[in-house]
Scaffold this motif. Sequence first.
Motif, PDB file in Angstrom:
ATOM      1  N   HIS A  80       0.851  -1.186   0.000  1.00 49.72           N
ATOM      2  CA  HIS A  80       0.000   0.000   0.000  1.00 49.72           C
ATOM      3  C   HIS A  80       0.888   1.238   0.000  1.00 49.72           C
ATOM      4  CE1 HIS A  80       0.878  -0.688   4.216  1.00 49.72           C
ATOM      5  NE2 HIS A  80       0.253   0.416   4.613  1.00 49.72           N
ATOM      6  N   ASP A  84       5.462   4.746   5.336  1.00 53.44           N
ATOM      7  CA  ASP A  84       6.520   3.788   5.661  1.00 53.44           C
ATOM      8  C   ASP A  84       6.659   2.685   4.620  1.00 53.44           C
ATOM      9  OD1 ASP A  84       3.935   3.307   6.712  1.00 53.44           O
ATOM     10  OD2 ASP A  84       4.693   1.653   7.930  1.00 53.44           O
ATOM     11  N   HIS A  85       5.808   2.723   3.597  1.00 51.46           N
ATOM     12  CA  HIS A  85       5.869   1.712   2.537  1.00 51.46           C
ATOM     13  C   HIS A  85       6.227   2.306   1.179  1.00 51.46           C
ATOM     14  CE1 HIS A  85       4.038  -1.445   5.131  1.00 51.46           C
ATOM     15  NE2 HIS A  85       3.656  -0.347   5.771  1.00 51.46           N
ATOM     16  N   ASP A 187       0.499  -4.755   6.024  1.00 53.08           N
ATOM     17  CA  ASP A 187       0.060  -4.210   7.315  1.00 53.08           C
ATOM     18  C   ASP A 187      -1.280  -4.791   7.767  1.00 53.08           C
ATOM     19  OD1 ASP A 187       2.314  -2.729   7.495  1.00 53.08           O
ATOM     20  OD2 ASP A 187       1.347  -0.771   7.471  1.00 53.08           O
ATOM     21  N   HIS A 190      -0.105  -5.066  12.657  1.00 52.89           N
ATOM     22  CA  HIS A 190       1.068  -4.241  12.934  1.00 52.89           C
ATOM     23  C   HIS A 190       1.912  -4.769  14.086  1.00 52.89           C
ATOM     24  CE1 HIS A 190      -1.150  -1.408  10.473  1.00 52.89           C
ATOM     25  NE2 HIS A 190      -0.029  -0.748  10.333  1.00 52.89           N
ATOM     26  N   TYR A 233       5.452  -6.968   7.799  1.00 54.91           N
ATOM     27  CA  TYR A 233       6.326  -5.798   7.619  1.00 54.91           C
ATOM     28  C   TYR A 233       6.806  -5.200   8.933  1.00 54.91           C
ATOM     29  CZ  TYR A 233       7.907  -1.499   5.292  1.00 54.91           C
ATOM     30  OH  TYR A 233       8.659  -0.457   4.811  1.00 54.91           O
ATOM     31  N   HIS A 234       5.931  -5.126   9.924  1.00 52.83           N
ATOM     32  CA  HIS A 234       6.286  -4.407  11.153  1.00 52.83           C
ATOM     33  C   HIS A 234       6.656  -5.306  12.332  1.00 52.83           C
ATOM     34  CE1 HIS A 234       5.466  -0.492   9.537  1.00 52.83           C
ATOM     35  NE2 HIS A 234       4.246  -0.822   9.180  1.00 52.83           N
TER      36      HIS A 234
HETATM   37 ZN   LIG Z   1       3.133   0.244   7.779  1.00 56.13          ZN
END
Ligand SMILES: [Zn+2]
Length: 259
Positions: A80, A84-85, A187, A190, A233-234
């Motif tokens: 997305h 942060d992406h 995401d 999270h 991702y996180h």
């Molecule tokens: Zn993110």
Amino acid sequence: MPGAIDSLMKSAFLSTEKLSLDQNLLVVNTGEKLVMFDSGTGRSKNLALKHFGDGTGRARKNLLASGIDPRNIDLVILTHAHPDHSWGLVDEQQRPLYPNARVAINTKEFEYWTDLSKVATVSDEHAKDQFRGAHFNLTPYRDNIVAAVDGKEVIPGVRAIASPGHSPGHMAYAIESGGDTIINLGDLAHHHILLFERPRMEFLFDYDPQQAVKSRLAMLDYVSKEGHQVLAYHFPFPGRGHVIRRGDGFAYVPTPIEL
Ligand SMILES: [Zn+2]
């Protein structure tokens, strides 16, 4: 709820003062193409510094340290277009940091976040900058966009899975090779404790929180049944593990790092 969050964090021996989220950029060599998933926060237009502090913009340096030349990346696949992406796609002068790459993103996601007329529709500065930053980073790739479509392969071996809610066109990706599958969750969750033990909890930055919960539950149910590995991702670096059902929610089982 803060009391419940504190006790969940304490139960996992985590700080109740500060919550850290890693950013795991996955690079896949398909044998034919070098593919990177998401781009980090970057330092473009100084927006990242303004909102995320001086620790941003390490993706390029870390890629080089891993022996990967950013010029050799063929495709950047975005889950997305949040900061942060997607804000790590260009430098301060808006020059592509991946000059030979195309960018795969869902069409609805691209159109929503690059529409600068939306800046006037939100009040706080962070929300306004989300549109400005996505526009700044994505439009230089405008002629090299690949549409990520639900259920279709973006390139051979990488299939997009619509998982909206956190963002209008959020996509997860199934990466398949030799009979094995790893799902890039983006995401959809999270935090490996909070949103696994309480998957129905809503997250501050969700575009449509109720839809985000639906997408999260559907995906976690699917991967826990199939036994697929996930990349989140996180989650704590490197963000790879398996998902199992536990009680009303789920548990995350990290994959040991091979040294
Ligand atoms: Zn993110």
